[in-house]
Design an enzyme around this catalytic site. Sequence first.
Site, PDB file in Angstrom:
ATOM      1  N   CYS A 172      26.807  29.685 -11.091  1.00 32.12           N
ATOM      2  CA  CYS A 172      27.117  30.037 -12.478  1.00 32.12           C
ATOM      3  C   CYS A 172      25.789  30.168 -13.228  1.00 32.12           C
ATOM      4  O   CYS A 172      24.733  30.315 -12.623  1.00 32.12           O
ATOM      5  CB  CYS A 172      28.033  29.008 -13.123  1.00 32.12           C
ATOM      6  SG  CYS A 172      27.267  27.396 -13.328  1.00 32.12           S
TER       7      CYS A 172
ATOM      8  N   CYS B 214      26.096  28.376 -30.176  1.00 34.21           N
ATOM      9  CA  CYS B 214      25.924  29.830 -30.166  1.00 34.21           C
ATOM     10  C   CYS B 214      25.294  30.279 -28.849  1.00 34.21           C
ATOM     11  O   CYS B 214      25.569  31.373 -28.363  1.00 34.21           O
ATOM     12  CB  CYS B 214      25.052  30.278 -31.331  1.00 34.21           C
ATOM     13  SG  CYS B 214      25.855  30.057 -32.927  1.00 34.21           S
TER      14      CYS B 214
END
Lengths: 110, 512
Positions: free
Chosen positions: B465, B274
């Site tokens: 990133c 998640c």
Amino acid sequence: MSAASSEDVIPITVEFSGGLEMLFSNQRKLDFSIAAKDESGLNSNVAFLVRYLCDNVMKDPRKDLFVLDDTVRPGILVLINDADWELEGEDKYEIQKGDNILFVSTLHGG
Amino acid sequence: MSSVDAQIVALHAQIASCETQLQRLRDQLFEAESHRDISSGAATGQTPLSLVNVAPSSHPTETSEGFSHQEKGQKVAKIWPLDKHEYRRYGRQLIMSEIGLTGQLRLRSSAVLVVGVGGLGCPAAAYLAGAGVGTIGLIDGDTVEESNLHRQILHSTERVDMAKVDSAIASLKSLNPTVKYVPYHKRLTAEIALDIFDQYDVILDCTDTPASRYLISDSCVLLEKPLVSASALRTEGQLMVLNNPPLPAGNAQGGPCYRCVFPKPPPAASVVSCGDGGILGPVVGTMGVLQALETIKIITKGIQRSSEPPSLLLFSAFSNPPFRSIRLRTRKAKCSACSAQATVTREALESGSLDYVQFCGAVSPIDALAATERVSVVEYSRLYNSSDAAMNTQPSIKEHILVDVREKVQFELGNLEGSINIPYSAICRSSATASTDPLSQPPSEDGWVAQLRNLAEDRPIYVVCRLGNDSQLAVGKMKELGLDGGGTRWIGDIRDGLRAWRKRIDPDFPEY
């Protein structure tokens, strides 16, 4: 031999869920027709469909997230008309007109 | 002995005798009334039970069946099978034929274990406590984080950093103080699983890793407990009731286990958490609520009585229809956990010879680049700030190109000025063969490759990133596509990504 007629193809619906749609350009549902016979002239089965999807539909190069050792990778359920494919003969199941074949990746979040 | 004393003794004896008689009459009355209730509710398929003697304090693992009148001589007279407050509290479900008195007594005498007190475990435990399950055990080794609160409804802002189990119990107690709550402040491991599971009637898998899912399923099979398993990610959820009915391994009539459905774990690289993939609160909440519902169905129907064929419920919040039920296989004849040939035994599990973490594999941290292809945030910040100063008003970076490969939606949450967003998902889709094949090159070269070619010439490309993994892969891909001009242009990444940038350079950079 005449040109391909509707006899030579089977219209089916293929769906992707559980994140697999991301490997297929975010398409959750595809309606298309698949050849009625595979490369060796046998009735097209799910194994042929998986190869077809991998070679012709999947744009993502990460094929190993869909197929591993010539079959769908562990963690993906294949459901033929809302039933586990293990109830239908797994990849030997011969595709019928109008079949709905759903590929679901198992989720782990909680 | 005086006559008064004798009288007292006699009166005591008389009272005792009357009390015994009274108790017997009450028992008979309950018996008669419960038979009347059951015959009138016979259409629900509930079996007549001796309802009278299901004491509220009965042991978690005892089910109401099989009890007879062994408590008859008990002194405490209980006029009604439920306490006064219980009729009021559970009245709205008690008047339903699916629950009724029998169901409520079964709930009260049952013990349910919730493994994982997160997005699934919180709503599941809340509804089980609300319904009056007698004992609820909660296992979790984590503490509450702010990023949990949008979905983990038992926790609260004031309880950030508190153990999740304690935070949950605090909420549950205020919801229903009459339930017994048992905390386990640890991560579930093979060493402790069987001892804990043994004390419960139904197990809920509310965890978030494949390794824990196999461990929980194996433990449930070994101890013959039904398992209510759910999971969720992004906008989707999945729910299965496994090992139900919970018959011994080798009995084909038992429900399939997790290994029947998923004999092999998925490749570790395909497992998304998640935290990485995202999760919508009501999606995981829906699945947790459904787990509570399935648990209530199992308990009120009577464990061992399931006749429902195994199924997998799929929930996809943004699809229509959002729910879909799939017929699952039955027990697998060669299942390594629940068949007659099972290799997952109690001894194997307890000795630790089943290494669940190894079985499921771990994603080793990506280390795809040479040291010369990587810079730290500190090194990069010098470059970034000097070009920033040189540019003054222009927020573009002239001397080099900074490519942020996070997905667009994350890029929009916050990014470094002057960076270009090329999502990794687009980068990894680009085929290296297409660009080297002269015939297919013109139409197939992706927009982003052309963009970089035109923009760049010889300026170095820095790739960043979120955490420093995708950036490495993106660098590899760019080189594969020939963007480094065969070595004339430097392409590399910023180690540990924007997380390190926030930690070491700019604490105001958004954390998510």
